[in-house]
Enzyme design. Structure first.
Site, PDB file in Angstrom:
ATOM      1  N   ARG A 165       0.851  -1.198   0.000  1.00 12.04           N
ATOM      2  CA  ARG A 165       0.000   0.000   0.000  1.00 12.04           C
ATOM      3  C   ARG A 165       0.885   1.245   0.000  1.00 12.04           C
ATOM      4  NH1 ARG A 165      -2.630  -3.976   2.683  1.00 12.04           N
ATOM      5  NH2 ARG A 165      -4.911  -4.024   2.722  1.00 12.04           N
TER       6      ARG A 165
ATOM      7  N   HIS B  66      -0.068   3.223   4.764  1.00  9.20           N
ATOM      8  CA  HIS B  66      -0.647   2.144   5.597  1.00  9.20           C
ATOM      9  C   HIS B  66      -0.170   0.767   5.123  1.00  9.20           C
ATOM     10  CE1 HIS B  66      -3.608   4.736   7.747  1.00  9.20           C
ATOM     11  NE2 HIS B  66      -3.573   5.440   6.629  1.00  9.20           N
TER      12      HIS B  66
ATOM     13  N   ARG C 297      -8.638  -3.942   9.883  1.00  3.22           N
ATOM     14  CA  ARG C 297      -7.180  -3.912   9.653  1.00  3.22           C
ATOM     15  C   ARG C 297      -6.607  -2.680  10.347  1.00  3.22           C
ATOM     16  NH1 ARG C 297      -3.425  -1.710   6.032  1.00  3.22           N
ATOM     17  NH2 ARG C 297      -1.591  -3.007   5.665  1.00  3.22           N
TER      18      ARG C 297
ATOM     19  N   ASN D 270      -8.748   6.497  11.471  1.00  2.00           N
ATOM     20  CA  ASN D 270      -7.429   6.614  12.092  1.00  2.00           C
ATOM     21  C   ASN D 270      -7.589   6.710  13.606  1.00  2.00           C
ATOM     22  OD1 ASN D 270      -5.854   6.586   9.767  1.00  2.00           O
ATOM     23  ND2 ASN D 270      -5.767   8.811   9.575  1.00  2.00           N
TER      24      ASN D 270
ATOM     25  N   PHE E  41      -2.607  15.567  -0.646  1.00  2.00           N
ATOM     26  CA  PHE E  41      -2.233  14.282  -0.037  1.00  2.00           C
ATOM     27  C   PHE E  41      -0.911  13.736  -0.586  1.00  2.00           C
ATOM     28  CE2 PHE E  41      -2.900   9.607   0.682  1.00  2.00           C
ATOM     29  CZ  PHE E  41      -2.917   9.642   2.060  1.00  2.00           C
TER      30      PHE E  41
ATOM     31  N   HIS F 172     -12.337   1.250   1.298  1.00  2.00           N
ATOM     32  CA  HIS F 172     -12.625   2.460   0.523  1.00  2.00           C
ATOM     33  C   HIS F 172     -13.586   3.345   1.328  1.00  2.00           C
ATOM     34  CE1 HIS F 172     -13.601   5.287  -2.434  1.00  2.00           C
ATOM     35  NE2 HIS F 172     -14.343   4.585  -3.253  1.00  2.00           N
TER      36      HIS F 172
ATOM     37  N   ARG G 233     -10.753  11.495  -1.290  1.00  2.00           N
ATOM     38  CA  ARG G 233     -10.619  10.091  -0.900  1.00  2.00           C
ATOM     39  C   ARG G 233     -11.536   9.217  -1.746  1.00  2.00           C
ATOM     40  NH1 ARG G 233     -11.431   9.067   5.342  1.00  2.00           N
ATOM     41  NH2 ARG G 233     -10.173   7.199   5.012  1.00  2.00           N
TER      42      ARG G 233
ATOM     43  N   TYR H 239      -9.200   5.588  -3.342  1.00  2.00           N
ATOM     44  CA  TYR H 239      -9.127   4.216  -2.818  1.00  2.00           C
ATOM     45  C   TYR H 239      -9.319   3.155  -3.896  1.00  2.00           C
ATOM     46  CZ  TYR H 239      -8.702   6.026   1.873  1.00  2.00           C
ATOM     47  OH  TYR H 239      -8.237   6.656   2.991  1.00  2.00           O
TER      48      TYR H 239
ATOM     49  N   ARG I 187      -2.748  -2.237  -7.069  1.00  2.00           N
ATOM     50  CA  ARG I 187      -2.277  -3.127  -5.999  1.00  2.00           C
ATOM     51  C   ARG I 187      -2.813  -4.543  -6.172  1.00  2.00           C
ATOM     52  NH1 ARG I 187      -3.202  -4.417  -0.703  1.00  2.00           N
ATOM     53  NH2 ARG I 187      -5.353  -3.702  -0.683  1.00  2.00           N
TER      54      ARG I 187
HETATM   55 FE1  HDD Z   1      -6.351   7.009   3.413  1.00  2.00          FE
HETATM   56  C1  HDD Z   1      -5.284   3.820   2.972  1.00  2.00           C
HETATM   57  C2  HDD Z   1      -7.348   6.250   6.611  1.00  2.00           C
HETATM   58  C3  HDD Z   1      -6.954  10.337   4.016  1.00  2.00           C
HETATM   59  C4  HDD Z   1      -5.725   7.683   0.197  1.00  2.00           C
HETATM   60  N1  HDD Z   1      -6.314   5.368   4.570  1.00  2.00           N
HETATM   61  C5  HDD Z   1      -5.831   4.142   4.209  1.00  2.00           C
HETATM   62  C6  HDD Z   1      -5.980   3.225   5.293  1.00  2.00           C
HETATM   63  C7  HDD Z   1      -6.549   3.915   6.328  1.00  2.00           C
HETATM   64  C8  HDD Z   1      -6.773   5.253   5.859  1.00  2.00           C
HETATM   65  C9  HDD Z   1      -6.894   3.367   7.694  1.00  2.00           C
HETATM   66  C10 HDD Z   1      -5.538   1.770   5.296  1.00  2.00           C
HETATM   67  C11 HDD Z   1      -6.643   0.874   4.827  1.00  2.00           C
HETATM   68  C12 HDD Z   1      -6.206  -0.565   4.916  1.00  2.00           C
HETATM   69  O1  HDD Z   1      -5.974  -1.034   6.027  1.00  2.00           O
HETATM   70  O2  HDD Z   1      -6.090  -1.192   3.854  1.00  2.00           O
HETATM   71  N2  HDD Z   1      -6.954   8.094   5.024  1.00  2.00           N
HETATM   72  C13 HDD Z   1      -7.433   7.574   6.204  1.00  2.00           C
HETATM   73  C14 HDD Z   1      -8.038   8.635   6.971  1.00  2.00           C
HETATM   74  C15 HDD Z   1      -7.895   9.780   6.258  1.00  2.00           C
HETATM   75  C16 HDD Z   1      -7.244   9.441   5.012  1.00  2.00           C
HETATM   76  C17 HDD Z   1      -8.695   8.469   8.331  1.00  2.00           C
HETATM   77  C18 HDD Z   1      -8.340  11.168   6.636  1.00  2.00           C
HETATM   78  C19 HDD Z   1      -9.564  11.473   6.769  1.00  2.00           C
HETATM   79  N3  HDD Z   1      -6.311   8.708   2.335  1.00  2.00           N
HETATM   80  C20 HDD Z   1      -6.609   9.978   2.745  1.00  2.00           C
HETATM   81  C21 HDD Z   1      -6.552  10.880   1.621  1.00  2.00           C
HETATM   82  C22 HDD Z   1      -6.240  10.129   0.529  1.00  2.00           C
HETATM   83  C23 HDD Z   1      -6.080   8.771   1.001  1.00  2.00           C
HETATM   84  C24 HDD Z   1      -6.830  12.365   1.686  1.00  2.00           C
HETATM   85  C25 HDD Z   1      -6.065  10.542  -0.897  1.00  2.00           C
HETATM   86  C26 HDD Z   1      -6.740  11.468  -1.465  1.00  2.00           C
HETATM   87  N4  HDD Z   1      -5.567   5.954   1.880  1.00  2.00           N
HETATM   88  C27 HDD Z   1      -5.460   6.428   0.619  1.00  2.00           C
HETATM   89  C28 HDD Z   1      -5.024   5.372  -0.375  1.00  2.00           C
HETATM   90  C29 HDD Z   1      -4.856   4.121   0.534  1.00  2.00           C
HETATM   91  C30 HDD Z   1      -5.231   4.658   1.898  1.00  2.00           C
HETATM   92  C31 HDD Z   1      -3.856   5.754  -1.223  1.00  2.00           C
HETATM   93  C32 HDD Z   1      -3.532   3.392   0.480  1.00  2.00           C
HETATM   94  C33 HDD Z   1      -3.853   1.924   0.455  1.00  2.00           C
HETATM   95  C34 HDD Z   1      -5.277   1.874   0.258  1.00  2.00           C
HETATM   96  O3  HDD Z   1      -5.787   3.135   0.191  1.00  2.00           O
HETATM   97  O4  HDD Z   1      -5.941   0.868   0.132  1.00  2.00           O
HETATM   98  O5  HDD Z   1      -6.014   5.184  -1.326  1.00  2.00           O
END
Ligand code: HDD
Length: 709
Positions: free
Chosen positions: A74, A77, A114, A150, A163, A341, A360, A364, A371
């Protein structure tokens, strides 16, 4: 322990997963084509010293599969750990939402959770200072709902377009890939001082929240503002919370750093073992709700993700409970392949215009396409809904379902327009019909302009110990920055939060104190954000017991029985593993030696009596280190009779340890509990367990403690 030995949950998701589980015990080895293989240790060669032959299909297949075993981690995370569980609502939430899984208190909704760290790669350590992810997939009858949360309620940035920038800055620097899983470097703090909207989240990250004791002792926050929508179409703004039944507790920094070396798997091991032992982690789901009419009644914008809704302003209503009660069977199949997501919602839950959430909603699915290699990741067992999936989407990499018939378009007459668009009666998803109008502008709302007032509110809400921890965290994080002007700008920026804080930061990092008094003028506090008044219980804590030959058997067994009664586990530690004989010949088995464990792995320390045992302990280096580490990490120490002498023999000069207790009376001072020559250990056990329940004795950090030799 093998998961096959665990009791299975009787729920729909578990039954669905069951058809994919494979147990290879007592089977014959085959190729992926099911052909039995007679030898997997030697490749097919032209002569026993000759070259390997191309026709060795078994070699080729085995090697090819191995060569392709890894998928991209990822992008954030990457390191995580999952568990299965169930969720039950306390009472129908009909008034607020039509979400079906929030209506029937007798219904258990299967979940998969997770937990993760944000910055480190898949193989990084669990206990680094970082935000923790807390993502929950609810397998509801209306489809999957993901609460992607989070352990900190606010975010670094206000708009998703930043981001990639914030993540690039905090990840290891691109030229040398240093440092791993850490914010303590120039690029991150350069980003911070150039984006003052980060101030509030930095305060949380550098607080004790950044180094949790356990995933089981961590809150979860949905961060973004969502909507609840009821049957009548009435909507309310909502924020989601997870509240752990064991309270919110943290490590201390020195401990977290040492654990990263001694046991990088500390948090995942803790979760895995707790579930295996039947100590099922429990979290209550809480919601804060704000009526649409009240959207503008607050001194912050409720759509700004760098703000939380103080519980004193908008109370948290606890609406249900989640219990994690089954470990995963296979890390890759479940934890690695699970795809969350923030946009996976079900009827009754909808989005707000929070600009972080809006971004967001794109990111996702996009990330899973790479991935998990294509658009069919929803068919991977862990991601499959228990609700039926019917649509005209077809083909793509790894398509598993065999969609029958000639029709794959809509509308159609050949199949009576199936799958037919759902109606309201079918509980089809209808987007909340919010009225929106405006000009297209690349702009931030003026209502997002204040970056410091809630950071001050957070600072005001901290106990004295928590404040000192934050200052020390700044000393480490910003002290690790090489560029002096960035360091100075950190001091100047955080002077906007609080003048005392900024002066304290400056003192530790070799730059000038701020020029102005500082602060925002906010004097209020939000007691709910401090960990000081959290739930305190000894349950599920772990105690180290140090013994050598000639230990007092009665002390050990009495204390262990009392601890077990309070839900506390204990481990016997000695110089060597194996059977150990007490002073009157009784034996106990020691399972941990100083080579395999350390004080940082435990919540408390106990030293029983026994002349021979104590004399041996006093002569060894490791037991004394146990005492000093446990002492400096503010954890509970208990000692009985001769065992008390080990405290004095340690290199800590502190009356709390050195003072000899009077005969028969339990002496307890800031979590150091001692008794000598008591008729029984009842009073000691009571006091010792109470002290463990306190988690830490922070006042000890204020003591003037000297170290000898
Ligand atoms: Fe995110 C993963 C939580 C903002 C883009 N995010 C991811 C995961 C968590 C969060 C817990 C891990 C999920 C897992 O266990 O597979 N993220 C948050 C929270 C945010 C947040 C609480 C603020 C409110 N995230 C955020 C933004 C973006 C992303 C602003 C992009 C615009 N997040 C992602 C991602 C990930 C991710 C790149 C990486 C791996 C995945 O999604 O599956 O899409």
């Amino acid at each position: 322990m093998d998961n096959n030995d665990q009791p299975s949950m009787d729920n729909q998701k578990n039954q669905q997963l069951e058809q994919y589980r494979v147990d290879h015990r007592n089977t014959k080895l085959t190729t992926n084509q099911g052909v039995r293989v007679t030898n997997t240790d030697d490749s097919l060669k032209a002569g026993d010293r000759g070259p390997t032959l191309m026709e060795d299909f078994h070699f080729r297949e085995k090697m090819t599969h191995f060569d392709h075993e890894r998928i991209p981690e990822r992008v954030v995370h990457a390191r995580g750990f999952g568990a299965h569980g169930e969720f039950q609502v306390y009472e129908p939430m009909k008034e607020f939402t039509k979400a079906k899984f929030l209506q029937d208190p007798s219904k258990k909704t299967p979940v998969f959770v997770r937990f993760s760290t944000v910055v480190g790669s898949r193989g990084s350590a669990d206990t680094v200072r970082d935000v923790r992810g807390f993502a929950t997939k609810f397998y509801t009858e209306d489809g999957n709902y993901d609460l992607v949360a989070n352990n900190i309620p606010v975010f670094f940035i206000q708009d998703a377009i930043k981001f990639p920038d914030v993540v690039h800055s905090i990840k290891p620097e691109p030229h040398n890939e240093i440092p791993q899983a850490s914010a303590a470097h120039d690029t991150f703090w350069d980003f911070v001082v150039s984006n003052t909207e980060t101030a509030h989240m930095i305060m949380w990250l550098l607080s004790d929240r950044g180094i949790p004791r356990s995933y089981r002792m961590m809150e979860g926050f949905g961060v973004n503002t969502f909507r609840f929508v009821n049957e009548e179409g009435k909507a309310r703004f909502v924020k989601f919370h997870w509240k752990p039944k064991l309270g919110v507790h943290s490590l201390v920094w020195d401990e977290a750093q040492k654990l990263a070396g001694k046991d990088p798997d500390y948090h995942r091991r803790d979760l895995w073992e707790s579930i295996n032992m039947g100590n099922f982690p429990e979290y209550e789901l809480g919601v804060q709700m704000i009526d649409e009419e009240d959207e503008f009644k607050f001194d912050f914008d409720i759509l700004d993700p760098t703000k939380f809704w103080p519980e004193e302003v908008s109370p948290v209503r606890l609406i249900g409970k989640m219990t994690l009660n089954r470990n995963q069977d296979n890390f890759f199949a479940e934890t690695e392949q699970v795809a969350f997501h923030a946009g996976h919602v079900v009827p009754g839950i909808d989005f707000s215009n929070d600009p972080l959430l809006q971004g967001r909603l794109f990111s996702y699915t996009d990330t899973q396409l790479l991935r998990l290699s294509g658009p069919n990741f929803h068919e991977i067992p862990i991601n499959r809904p228990i609700a039926q999936v019917n649509n005209n989407q077809r083909d793509g990499f790894h398509r598993r379902s065999i969609d029958r018939g000639e029709v794959s378009y809509s509308p159609n007459s050949l199949r009576n327009n199936s799958p037919i668009p759902a109606s309201d009666e079918d509980n089809g998803f209808t987007h909340y019909a919010e009225k929106v109008e405006g000009q297209k502008v690349r702009k931030r709302s003026g209502s997002f302009a204040d970056h410091f007032r809630q950071a001050t509110l957070f600072w005001n809400s901290m106990s004295e110990a928590e404040k000192q921890h934050i200052i020390k965290a700044f000393h480490f994080e910003v002290g690790s920055v090489r560029d002096k002007q960035i360091k100075q700008r950190v001091v100047d920026m955080f002077n906007n939060v609080d003048g005392y804080l900024a002066r304290q930061i400056a003192e530790g990092i070799g730059v000038n104190p701020p020029a102005s008094p500082g602060g925002t003028g906010v004097t209020a506090s939000s007691p709910a954000v401090s960990q000081e008044k959290t739930v305190k219980t000894a349950q599920t804590r772990k105690v180290a017991i140090l013994i050598e030959e000639g230990f007092n058997y009665n002390h050990v067994t009495e204390v262990m029985t009392a601890l077990a009664g309070a839900g506390v586990a204990a481990e016997l530690i000695s110089e060597k593993q194996g059977m150990m004989t007490g002073e009157h010949g009784q034996q106990l088995e020691v399972t941990k030696s100083y080579a395999t464990t350390a004080a940082i792995m435990y919540d408390a320390l106990f030293i029983p009596g026994g002349r021979m045992s104590t004399d041996k302990l006093k002569g060894l280096k490791d037991p004394k280190e146990f005492v000093s580490d446990t002492f400096f990490h503010a954890k509970t120490i208990g000692a009985v009779n001769e065992g008390v002498e080990l405290l004095t023999a340690s290199n800590i000069q502190q009356p709390m340890l050195a003072d000899a207790p009077q005969d028969g009376t339990v002496h307890s001072d800031l979590g150091v509990v001692k008794v000598v020559n008591a008729p029984d250990l009842n009073a000691f056990n009571q006091e010792f367990t109470n002290a463990i329940a306190q988690h830490r004795h922070w006042m000890r950090e204020k003591q003037d403690t000297k170290i000898s030799g």
